[in-house]
Design an enzyme around this catalytic site. Structure first.
Site, PDB file in Angstrom:
ATOM      1  N   GLU A   4      -2.147  -9.028   4.156  1.00  0.00           N
ATOM      2  CA  GLU A   4      -2.021  -9.318   5.337  1.00  0.00           C
ATOM      3  C   GLU A   4      -3.342  -9.664   6.185  1.00  0.00           C
ATOM      4  O   GLU A   4      -3.710 -10.275   6.999  1.00  0.00           O
ATOM      5  CB  GLU A   4      -1.228  -8.593   6.324  1.00  0.00           C
ATOM      6  CG  GLU A   4      -1.931  -7.073   6.371  1.00  0.00           C
ATOM      7  CD  GLU A   4      -1.474  -5.967   5.395  1.00  0.00           C
ATOM      8  OE1 GLU A   4      -1.221  -6.505   4.277  1.00  0.00           O
ATOM      9  OE2 GLU A   4      -1.679  -4.857   5.423  1.00  0.00           O
ATOM     10  N   SER A  13      -1.125 -14.310  37.604  1.00  0.00           N
ATOM     11  CA  SER A  13      -2.385 -13.643  37.327  1.00  0.00           C
ATOM     12  C   SER A  13      -3.592 -14.681  37.022  1.00  0.00           C
ATOM     13  O   SER A  13      -4.763 -14.319  37.142  1.00  0.00           O
ATOM     14  CB  SER A  13      -2.552 -12.646  36.444  1.00  0.00           C
ATOM     15  OG  SER A  13      -2.171 -12.899  34.931  1.00  0.00           O
ATOM     16  N   GLY A  14      -3.370 -15.883  36.554  1.00  0.00           N
ATOM     17  CA  GLY A  14      -4.440 -16.671  36.073  1.00  0.00           C
ATOM     18  C   GLY A  14      -4.417 -16.344  34.670  1.00  0.00           C
ATOM     19  O   GLY A  14      -5.070 -17.269  33.849  1.00  0.00           O
ATOM     20  N   GLY A  15      -3.889 -15.441  33.944  1.00  0.00           N
ATOM     21  CA  GLY A  15      -3.980 -15.154  32.552  1.00  0.00           C
ATOM     22  C   GLY A  15      -2.984 -16.037  31.706  1.00  0.00           C
ATOM     23  O   GLY A  15      -2.055 -16.615  32.354  1.00  0.00           O
ATOM     24  N   VAL A  16      -3.143 -16.171  30.447  1.00  0.00           N
ATOM     25  CA  VAL A  16      -2.443 -16.914  29.592  1.00  0.00           C
ATOM     26  C   VAL A  16      -0.853 -16.453  29.632  1.00  0.00           C
ATOM     27  O   VAL A  16      -0.031 -17.470  29.940  1.00  0.00           O
ATOM     28  CB  VAL A  16      -2.991 -17.070  28.278  1.00  0.00           C
ATOM     29  CG1 VAL A  16      -3.116 -15.784  27.506  1.00  0.00           C
ATOM     30  CG2 VAL A  16      -2.090 -18.090  27.304  1.00  0.00           C
ATOM     31  N   ASP A  17      -0.515 -15.398  29.733  1.00  0.00           N
ATOM     32  CA  ASP A  17       0.712 -14.969  29.569  1.00  0.00           C
ATOM     33  C   ASP A  17       1.739 -15.172  30.803  1.00  0.00           C
ATOM     34  O   ASP A  17       2.453 -15.783  30.532  1.00  0.00           O
ATOM     35  CB  ASP A  17       0.888 -13.392  29.188  1.00  0.00           C
ATOM     36  CG  ASP A  17       0.263 -12.736  28.040  1.00  0.00           C
ATOM     37  OD1 ASP A  17      -0.013 -13.820  27.175  1.00  0.00           O
ATOM     38  OD2 ASP A  17      -0.115 -11.806  28.003  1.00  0.00           O
ATOM     39  N   SER A  18       1.280 -15.019  31.783  1.00  0.00           N
ATOM     40  CA  SER A  18       1.983 -15.214  32.956  1.00  0.00           C
ATOM     41  C   SER A  18       2.069 -16.576  33.342  1.00  0.00           C
ATOM     42  O   SER A  18       3.098 -17.273  33.595  1.00  0.00           O
ATOM     43  CB  SER A  18       1.539 -14.334  34.268  1.00  0.00           C
ATOM     44  OG  SER A  18       0.209 -14.753  34.693  1.00  0.00           O
ATOM     45  N   SER A  19       0.931 -17.365  32.911  1.00  0.00           N
ATOM     46  CA  SER A  19       0.945 -18.903  33.073  1.00  0.00           C
ATOM     47  C   SER A  19       2.011 -19.437  32.099  1.00  0.00           C
ATOM     48  O   SER A  19       2.644 -20.492  32.617  1.00  0.00           O
ATOM     49  CB  SER A  19      -0.233 -19.341  32.586  1.00  0.00           C
ATOM     50  OG  SER A  19      -1.377 -18.779  34.025  1.00  0.00           O
ATOM     51  N   HIS A  66      -3.602  -5.344   0.474  1.00  0.00           N
ATOM     52  CA  HIS A  66      -3.270  -5.567   1.832  1.00  0.00           C
ATOM     53  C   HIS A  66      -3.472  -7.190   1.895  1.00  0.00           C
ATOM     54  O   HIS A  66      -4.372  -7.736   2.121  1.00  0.00           O
ATOM     55  CB  HIS A  66      -4.091  -5.179   2.980  1.00  0.00           C
ATOM     56  CG  HIS A  66      -3.749  -3.772   3.127  1.00  0.00           C
ATOM     57  ND1 HIS A  66      -2.816  -3.047   3.987  1.00  0.00           N
ATOM     58  CD2 HIS A  66      -4.623  -2.302   2.673  1.00  0.00           C
ATOM     59  CE1 HIS A  66      -2.829  -1.720   4.006  1.00  0.00           C
ATOM     60  NE2 HIS A  66      -3.884  -1.418   3.064  1.00  0.00           N
ATOM     61  N   CYS A  82       0.899  -1.004   0.067  1.00  0.00           N
ATOM     62  CA  CYS A  82       0.019   0.033   0.092  1.00  0.00           C
ATOM     63  C   CYS A  82       0.970   1.200   0.202  1.00  0.00           C
ATOM     64  O   CYS A  82       1.632   1.471  -0.946  1.00  0.00           O
ATOM     65  CB  CYS A  82      -1.058   0.010   1.277  1.00  0.00           C
ATOM     66  SG  CYS A  82      -2.418   1.051   0.926  1.00  0.00           S
TER      67      CYS A  82
END
Ligand code: XMP
Length: 535
Positions: free
Chosen positions: A168, A220-226, A166, A78
């Site tokens: 993508e 935190s229970g979240g995916v990243d920290s787990s 585009h 683009c």
């Protein structure tokens, strides 16, 4: 490791280009347009992104093309294509009408390596106000649409291409093929970036980096920290100590369920029930900002008190992911560094920062989680705000209000998980490309509503009461608002178009089963101008 550099000229879809390249098992870095890394031997190709600017704009972002032209294969997308054309002697002019939406390639030079395996009439997505009206000398058109003569071009004899559409975005049905032709066919990617190779190399690096040191990580229970925790656990075993603070405003039964999950995963976790402290300090506070400040302050206090007990810790690990770190451009061209979510640990602890997921996009974090054998419900969990249900209760916070909201939210979320939808065509491809675990059968996939949306939750409008009738009784109780949004990064979001029969059932279930609620509303605001959370 081989890498593609994506130079960002400020387009909203730049991160999407990055994700598509990674899906081709190829590592890439997104850098501001003016930060090309000179002398990086791993670079195998360069992509120039789109931009909100026109090439004629006095503030348009400019680069010295000579620094990369002839040194690497280049693909301009683009604005990137228009910039190449404009800079090398072609002509770019405002299009008679803005070229926006789906178009079909009416002619394609199938012998060009960029269009290998392309089907005639392939659908592409256009989004530009300007158009190339003349190519530079020695450039060839290699694709066109009914209205766009130079939909794609190549500089003859050079490794230099441009596309005005585009590739993508999902609506470009063979966009991934085009990017594969560039990244693999033209740049020669060995396609060595995968969840498996990431786990192997990261575990080896972490072992080397951390030696026998002890590491602390806030869960935190979240995916990243787990996922960060499981990866670190692979590398250093129980020299990783995780701390999971319960502020009392998690989802129903979440603290105990997540603690159980972590134990099964073999993590060394200290669970701290600090709910009393949080409820005491929040009593009578209604102002959203004040609530957040109190929760943030209390969280740091509780976390630090636990962390300080681990006197031989040398590192603080965090689940920071790549989109948190990409230097984003604002329209003035200044680079804004996105700030880290560092929790302000006491300086005297002298901890160094360890961020094992810092190169991953969210969908890659999920793939790595699967590679590590983590349970699916932890991996596909929706994002949840740090202050928890406190930012989903309007007005002051009491344990009773949290109980009401937990019950309503639990019915809603379980309902979203149980309701299955069949998808096909573009909708199915979009969901699969986002990493949702589903298999295509007869051109269709079946996914839960929960997996189809970015985030959902209930909000207790505890400052509002309305009249209702239940049996012969008049009620005067609180409404609950339901929110569900689709998004790719939480920066923008649209309200999810949930089926009416689902909404009807959830509304009835909540009103019948949750004491204190007599009305259910659905939030149909997009972000912007609204935000995902209500506070
Ligand atoms: P908004 O409400 O700004 O939310 O559209 C964007 C995303 O961020 C999450 N969120 C938070 N996450 N601490 C967090 O860890 C917070 O204070 C916080 N506030 C909002 C929100 O859930 C959404 O995913």
């Amino acid at each position: 490791m081989q890498k593609i550099i994506i130079l960002d000229f400020g387009s909203q879809t730049t991160q999407l280009i990055g994700r598509r390249v990674r899906e081709l098992d190829t590592f890439c870095e997104i850098l501001p347009y003016n930060k090309f890394p000179a002398d990086d031997p791993d670079v195998i190709g360069v992509i120039l992104s789109g931009s909100p600017f026109s090439v004629y704009d006095p503030d348009a972002f400019k680069i010295d093309l000579a620094a990369i032209r002839g040194h690497y294969p280049i693909l301009g997308i683009c604005y990137g294509a228009q910039y190449i054309s404009h800079t090398l002697g072609g002509r770019v002019e405002p299009a008679p009408s803005r070229e926006y939406g789906r178009q079909n390639l009416t002619t394609v030079d199938a012998s060009n390596p960029l269009f290998e395996n392309f089907e005639p009439g392939s659908q592409v997505w256009m989004s530009h106000g300007d158009t190339i009206t003349a190519l530079p000398h020695g450039f060839n058109a290699i694709a066109s649409t009914k209205t766009v003569k130079y939909a794609a071009f190549q500089a003859t004899g050079e490794q230099l291409w441009g596309v005005q559409f585009h590739p993508e975005v999902f609506h470009s049905t063979q966009g991934t093929q085009l990017l594969k032709n560039f990244v693999v066919g033209i740049c020669g990617s060995r396609q060595e970036w995968s969840a498996a190779s990431f786990v192997d190399s990261t575990v080896a690096e972490l072992k080397q980096q951390l030696g026998n040191d002890r590491v602390i990580l806030g869960l935190s229970g979240g995916v990243d920290s787990s996922v960060a925790a499981v990866l670190l656990n692979r590398a250093i075993g129980n020299r990783l100590t995780c701390i999971f603070v319960d502020h009392g405003m998690l989802r129903k039964n979440e603290f105990s369920q997540v603690m159980d999950d972590y134990k099964v995963l073999g993590l060394n976790v200290i669970g701290v029930d600090a709910s009393k402290k949080f409820f005491t300090d929040l009593a009578g506070i209604s102002d959203p900002e004040q609530k957040r400040k109190i929760i943030g302050r209390d969280f740091v206090e509780v976390f630090n008190a636990e962390a300080k007990k681990i006197t031989d810790a040398r590192w603080l690990a965090q689940g920071t992911i790549y989109p948190d770190r990409i230097e984003s451009l604002n329209i003035t061209g200044k680079v804004i560094k996105s700030h880290h979510n560092v929790g302000g640990l006491p300086k005297e602890m002298h901890l160094q920062l360890c961020e094992p997921l810092k190169w991953l996009f969210k969908d890659e974090v999920r793939r790595v989680g699967r590679q590590l054998g983590m349970p699916e419900h932890l991996i596909t969990r929706h994002p949840f705000p740090g202050p928890g249900l406190a930012v989903r209760i309007l007005g002051d916070i009491t344990q009773e209000k949290v109980r009401i909201l937990q019950d309503a939210d639990d019915i809603y979320i379980r309902g979203l998980r149980d309701y299955k939808v069949k998808l096909s065509g573009e909708e199915a491809r979009k969901v699969l490309a986002a990493g949702v675990p589903a298999t295509m059968t007869d051109g269709e996939i079946e996914v839960s509503l929960y997996d189809q949306i970015w985030q959902a939750g209930a909000i207790l409008l505890s400052t509002v009461r309305s009249v209702g009738v239940m049996g012969d009784e008049r009620t005067y109780e609180h409404p609950v608002a339901l929110r569900a949004v689709t998004s790719t990064d939480a920066m923008t979001a649209d309200w999810a178009h949930l089926p009416y029969d689902f909404m009807a059932k959830v509304s009835t279930d909540i009103i019948n089963h949750v004491r204190g609620v007599n009305r259910v509303c659905y939030d149909i605001s997009s972000k912007p101008p609204a935000t995902i959370e209500w506070e």
